[in-house]
Motif scaffolding. Structure first.
Motif, PDB file in Angstrom:
ATOM      1  N   PRO A   1       0.801  -1.233   0.000  1.00  0.00           N
ATOM      2  CA  PRO A   1       0.000   0.000   0.000  1.00  0.00           C
ATOM      3  C   PRO A   1       0.825   1.271   0.000  1.00  0.00           C
ATOM      4  N   THR A   2       2.115   1.167   0.379  1.00  0.00           N
ATOM      5  CA  THR A   2       2.948   2.377   0.392  1.00  0.00           C
ATOM      6  C   THR A   2       3.968   2.356  -0.747  1.00  0.00           C
ATOM      7  N   GLY A   3       3.854   1.333  -1.588  1.00  0.00           N
ATOM      8  CA  GLY A   3       4.868   1.117  -2.639  1.00  0.00           C
ATOM      9  C   GLY A   3       5.032   2.269  -3.599  1.00  0.00           C
ATOM     10  N   GLU A   4       3.971   3.022  -3.838  1.00  0.00           N
ATOM     11  CA  GLU A   4       4.033   4.098  -4.840  1.00  0.00           C
ATOM     12  C   GLU A   4       4.082   5.481  -4.182  1.00  0.00           C
ATOM     13  N   LEU A   5       4.237   5.495  -2.860  1.00  0.00           N
ATOM     14  CA  LEU A   5       4.106   6.781  -2.157  1.00  0.00           C
ATOM     15  C   LEU A   5       5.452   7.295  -1.658  1.00  0.00           C
ATOM     16  N   ASP A   6       5.547   8.610  -1.483  1.00  0.00           N
ATOM     17  CA  ASP A   6       6.724   9.187  -0.838  1.00  0.00           C
ATOM     18  C   ASP A   6       6.688   8.819   0.639  1.00  0.00           C
ATOM     19  N   SER A   7       7.765   9.063   1.339  1.00  0.00           N
ATOM     20  CA  SER A   7       7.861   8.554   2.712  1.00  0.00           C
ATOM     21  C   SER A   7       6.837   9.194   3.645  1.00  0.00           C
ATOM     22  N   ALA A   8       6.538  10.478   3.441  1.00  0.00           N
ATOM     23  CA  ALA A   8       5.566  11.143   4.317  1.00  0.00           C
ATOM     24  C   ALA A   8       4.176  10.537   4.126  1.00  0.00           C
ATOM     25  N   SER A   9       3.777  10.364   2.844  1.00  0.00           N
ATOM     26  CA  SER A   9       2.468   9.764   2.562  1.00  0.00           C
ATOM     27  C   SER A   9       2.439   8.329   3.066  1.00  0.00           C
ATOM     28  N   GLY A  10       3.579   7.632   2.889  1.00  0.00           N
ATOM     29  CA  GLY A  10       3.677   6.248   3.355  1.00  0.00           C
ATOM     30  C   GLY A  10       3.418   6.160   4.856  1.00  0.00           C
TER      31      GLY A  10
ATOM     32  N   LEU B   1      -2.674   5.058   9.410  1.00  0.00           N
ATOM     33  CA  LEU B   1      -4.099   4.773   9.168  1.00  0.00           C
ATOM     34  C   LEU B   1      -4.385   3.275   9.331  1.00  0.00           C
ATOM     35  N   LEU B   2      -3.487   2.460   8.791  1.00  0.00           N
ATOM     36  CA  LEU B   2      -3.674   1.001   8.905  1.00  0.00           C
ATOM     37  C   LEU B   2      -3.595   0.569  10.377  1.00  0.00           C
ATOM     38  N   LEU B   3      -2.648   1.189  11.100  1.00  0.00           N
ATOM     39  CA  LEU B   3      -2.526   0.860  12.535  1.00  0.00           C
ATOM     40  C   LEU B   3      -3.797   1.254  13.283  1.00  0.00           C
ATOM     41  N   LYS B   4      -4.327   2.427  12.929  1.00  0.00           N
ATOM     42  CA  LYS B   4      -5.557   2.905  13.572  1.00  0.00           C
ATOM     43  C   LYS B   4      -6.719   1.928  13.297  1.00  0.00           C
ATOM     44  N   ILE B   5      -6.803   1.489  12.042  1.00  0.00           N
ATOM     45  CA  ILE B   5      -7.881   0.553  11.666  1.00  0.00           C
ATOM     46  C   ILE B   5      -7.749  -0.745  12.451  1.00  0.00           C
ATOM     47  N   ASN B   6      -6.488  -1.161  12.619  1.00  0.00           N
ATOM     48  CA  ASN B   6      -6.213  -2.411  13.347  1.00  0.00           C
ATOM     49  C   ASN B   6      -6.525  -2.248  14.840  1.00  0.00           C
ATOM     50  N   ARG B   7      -6.030  -1.154  15.404  1.00  0.00           N
ATOM     51  CA  ARG B   7      -6.150  -1.007  16.864  1.00  0.00           C
ATOM     52  C   ARG B   7      -7.527  -0.503  17.303  1.00  0.00           C
ATOM     53  N   GLU B   8      -8.036   0.493  16.584  1.00  0.00           N
ATOM     54  CA  GLU B   8      -9.312   1.075  17.026  1.00  0.00           C
ATOM     55  C   GLU B   8     -10.522   0.281  16.556  1.00  0.00           C
ATOM     56  N   TYR B   9     -10.447  -0.234  15.323  1.00  0.00           N
ATOM     57  CA  TYR B   9     -11.623  -0.936  14.783  1.00  0.00           C
ATOM     58  C   TYR B   9     -11.492  -2.461  14.933  1.00  0.00           C
ATOM     59  N   GLY B  10     -10.299  -2.920  15.339  1.00  0.00           N
ATOM     60  CA  GLY B  10     -10.109  -4.350  15.572  1.00  0.00           C
ATOM     61  C   GLY B  10     -10.082  -5.196  14.310  1.00  0.00           C
ATOM     62  N   LYS B  11      -9.760  -4.576  13.199  1.00  0.00           N
ATOM     63  CA  LYS B  11      -9.732  -5.332  11.939  1.00  0.00           C
ATOM     64  C   LYS B  11      -8.456  -6.166  11.839  1.00  0.00           C
ATOM     65  N   THR B  12      -8.590  -7.329  11.234  1.00  0.00           N
ATOM     66  CA  THR B  12      -7.413  -8.134  10.908  1.00  0.00           C
ATOM     67  C   THR B  12      -6.796  -7.528   9.653  1.00  0.00           C
ATOM     68  N   ILE B  13      -5.476  -7.244   9.740  1.00  0.00           N
ATOM     69  CA  ILE B  13      -4.824  -6.608   8.583  1.00  0.00           C
ATOM     70  C   ILE B  13      -3.694  -7.499   8.088  1.00  0.00           C
ATOM     71  N   ILE B  14      -3.700  -7.750   6.806  1.00  0.00           N
ATOM     72  CA  ILE B  14      -2.622  -8.530   6.192  1.00  0.00           C
ATOM     73  C   ILE B  14      -2.026  -7.661   5.094  1.00  0.00           C
ATOM     74  N   VAL B  15      -0.741  -7.352   5.251  1.00  0.00           N
ATOM     75  CA  VAL B  15      -0.093  -6.427   4.320  1.00  0.00           C
ATOM     76  C   VAL B  15       1.097  -7.106   3.658  1.00  0.00           C
ATOM     77  N   VAL B  16       1.101  -7.064   2.338  1.00  0.00           N
ATOM     78  CA  VAL B  16       2.305  -7.477   1.607  1.00  0.00           C
ATOM     79  C   VAL B  16       3.153  -6.225   1.449  1.00  0.00           C
ATOM     80  N   THR B  17       4.412  -6.301   1.866  1.00  0.00           N
ATOM     81  CA  THR B  17       5.215  -5.071   1.790  1.00  0.00           C
ATOM     82  C   THR B  17       6.712  -5.354   1.663  1.00  0.00           C
ATOM     83  N   HIS B  18       7.369  -4.395   1.030  1.00  0.00           N
ATOM     84  CA  HIS B  18       8.837  -4.365   1.053  1.00  0.00           C
ATOM     85  C   HIS B  18       9.314  -3.336   2.068  1.00  0.00           C
ATOM     86  N   ASP B  19       8.363  -2.588   2.599  1.00  0.00           N
ATOM     87  CA  ASP B  19       8.655  -1.431   3.434  1.00  0.00           C
ATOM     88  C   ASP B  19       8.947  -1.897   4.869  1.00  0.00           C
ATOM     89  N   ASP B  20      10.215  -1.794   5.281  1.00  0.00           N
ATOM     90  CA  ASP B  20      10.600  -2.280   6.619  1.00  0.00           C
ATOM     91  C   ASP B  20       9.909  -1.502   7.728  1.00  0.00           C
TER      92      ASP B  20
END
Lengths: 226, 389
Positions: free
Chosen positions: A170-179, A185-204
């Motif tokens: 999800p951050t592959g095409e974004l600059d670091s600030a947008s990333g 946002l993903l952390l918020k969705i995970n922590r506040e809304y309790g959603k299961t999140i699965i992310v494929v990423t190269h972003d450490d």
């Protein structure tokens, strides 16, 4: 009961006459509310695994269970319903419909799910607030920055209140600030809304925030760290 | 929302949409114009200008517009008595039986065939034929002497070099031209008939053509309002129609026009299908990423099919509207050219039913053209298509 489970998952495809073993004997169990990062070099099978978990592709062998229901045996229309209501997708290339406004892009899955117009509008505004883009509601995708488009895509993924969010780089095409914004946002969705999140990423930096990191290599899981 | 996606999809490719619509418009307008020329030519041999009439009373299995093929068909009898009776209705301003017959005419020159129109002149200002110039009523029928009065159109005037006050002999055959008639008025042929026409009292034409016995006429016309039901009750064994019904009837009841309409409609539809399909296939190919994304997020094939069909229908509807406007323009140009170059009045008559036909053809073409693209969207592989990005 695991939220999402795979048993002996294989995916093979042919590239011209060469047989590619994209995934080999993947056995996974993901609990409700986990934030899972899937890492690995290009061609390791990360995206293929995400596609199988997201029911937009079918395994060559093995089964995928969502809430203990074997989705590998489901018919196309049942899988579509599952994608509409239980799974939310975020893609690397944003993929908003260019002819619809930000608000309409978010409304589209709700319309498909048969939500009445008034409820759609209210939910859309809530989601726009959640991603911090209420003032951009009537903008066309072309009028939004990459980061803003991705935030709208995340809002769309949340439209029908799915239990699982799948994000492919999800951050592959974004600059670091947008990333960073997307990560928060993903952390918020995970922590506040309790959603299961699965992310494929190269972003450490993104992977470090996950509660679990699964590493793939040549189609096999080589590490699974919580 | 799906209609909006389809509509905005067309707007996004303005030029392609425009050119495809123009192609559909050409197909639709050619269809309308070809059939309208058929209708126009048919009305050119007709004896009655439609706009003069509010109600038509026609024998079943007959037609008023084709004098030649109609001549031996069913006729109405005792028409003077019928007219006398219905004229007592205050809602009927004017009514007359009409007899159409071919006549021979001569004034020193060789006899020529012209179209004879027999009617009962009455007090009406809504008639493009100046029947006020003729003695009112039909005195000959009631035992009085023949009036010998006629009206002619400009074509007849030119043919026989006649002017008001001149005499011409008329007869049912070329060797029985004994009866002399005086020209009482000349009316314009524009928007009326392409043929040379003579108008005379009904009974005098009946006498010339052997229709006096039985008091026969081809049909009855009436001017008035809200008398359709009354007329239908009075003439139960006939077709009684208002003018709008008649317009449709006159086209649909003619097999030659129907055959022409069917042939050009099929060709127009094929052309429209070809253009819409080509555009839609290119459009689907361009938008397959969008469709793959929609499928990935759970949008159904049915909804995607709706988008494709809407797009196809919008395209065809735009083409149909442009086609109708183009056919209006074409009709104007054709009629002007025909009148100026060949002095034949109007040759194209665009009946409103043709517009409905044009829209129907375009919409059917739209739906039909959307089917293959819908099938193409069903073949989209989500993973492969999204990966291609």
């Amino acid at each position: 009961m695991p939220h999402l489970r795979t048993v002996g998952l294989y995916k093979t495809y042919w590239l011209d006459e060469i047989k590619i073993q994209s995934l080999i004997d993947i056995n996974l169990s993901i609990e409700q509310g986990e934030f899972v990062a899937i890492k690995g070099p290009s061609g390791s099978g990360k995206s293929t695994l995400l596609h199988l978990l997201g029911c937009i592709d079918t395994p060559t062998m093995g089964n995928v269970f969502i809430k203990d229901i074997n989705v590998s045996t489901m018919k196309a229309n049942a899988l579509r319903e599952l994608r509409l209501r239980e799974l939310g997708f975020v893609f690397q290339h944003f993929y908003l419909l260019p002819v619809l406004t930000a608000q309409e892009n978010i409304e589209l899955p709700m319309k498909e799910a048969g939500l009445p117009k008034a409820q759609r509008k209210q939910r859309t505004m809530e989601l726009l607030d959640a991603v911090g883009l209420r003032e951009r509601a009537n903008h066309m995708p072309g009028q939004l920055s990459g980061g803003e488009q991705q935030r709208i895509a995340i809002a769309r993924a949340l439209a029908n209140n799915p239990s699982i969010i799948l994000a492919d780089e999800p951050t592959g095409e974004l600059d670091s600030a947008s990333g960073r914004t997307i990560l928060e946002l993903l952390l918020k969705i995970n922590r506040e809304y309790g959603k299961t999140i699965i992310v494929v990423t190269h972003d450490d930096s993104l992977a470090r925030q996950a509660t679990r990191i699964i590493k793939l290599h040549d189609g096999r899981i080589v590490s699974d760290v919580r | 929302m799906y209609a909006k996606i389809a509509f905005k999809g067309l707007l996004r490719r303005k030029w392609r949409t425009l050119f495809t619509s123009i192609a559909i418009a050409l197909a639709v307008s050619i269809m309308i114009l070809l059939v309208s020329v058929g209708v126009g030519l048919k009305q050119g041999t007709a004896m009655m200008y439609e706009k003069d009439v509010d109600y038509w009373i026609i024998p079943k299995d007959s037609s008023v517009t084709d004098i030649v093929s109609n001549s031996e068909k069913t006729m109405l009898g005792n028409v003077h008595q019928s007219i006398g009776n219905i004229s007592s209705n205050p809602d009927i301003r004017y009514a007359t039986p009409v007899l159409n017959r071919m006549l021979y005419a001569s004034n020193e020159k060789e006899p020529k065939l012209i179209l004879g129109l027999g009617l009962i002149p009455g007090n009406t200002d809504k008639f493009s034929i100046p029947t006020n110039n003729l003695t009112q009523g039909d005195p000959r029928f009631y035992g009085k002497p023949q009036t010998g009065e006629i009206l002619i159109n400009e074509k007849t005037a030119r043919l026989f070099d006649l002017k008001i006050g001149d005499s011409v002999r008329l007869g049912g055959s070329s060797n029985r031209l004994n009866t002399s008639f005086t020209v009482k008025g000349i009316f314009s042929e524009t928007q009326y008939s392409l043929s040379p026409v003579v108008v005379l009292h009904l009974s005098e034409l009946q006498e010339l053509t052997g229709n006096l016995r039985g008091d026969r006429a081809n049909y009855i016309i009436a001017q008035g309002s809200n008398v359709l039901d009354y007329l239908r009750k009075y003439f139960p064994d006939t077709e009684v129609m208002g003018n709008s019904e008649y317009s449709t009837y006159s086209v649909v009841s003619d097999t030659k026009i129907l055959a022409t309409a069917a042939a050009v409609s099929i060709v127009s539809m094929l052309i429209a299908v070809l253009f819409i399909s080509s555009t839609m296939i290119v459009s689907i190919h361009e938008k397959q990423h969008e469709f793959a994304l929609m499928m990935a997020i759970g949008i159904s094939q049915r909804s995607i099919a709706k988008i494709v069909i809407y797009e196809s229908i919008f395209l065809s509807a735009l083409g149909a509207i442009m086609g109708i406007l183009l056919s209006y323009l074409g009709q104007f140009v054709l009629n002007m050219a025909a009148d100026r170059l060949f002095e034949v009045g109007q040759i194209a008559v665009v009946d409103p039913i043709l517009f409905i036909g044009g829209i129907t053809i375009a919409l059917f073409a739209g739906i039909f053209s959307g089917l293959l693209p819908v099938f193409m969207t069903q073949r989209i592989n989500i993973v492969r298509t999204l990966a291609d990005k």
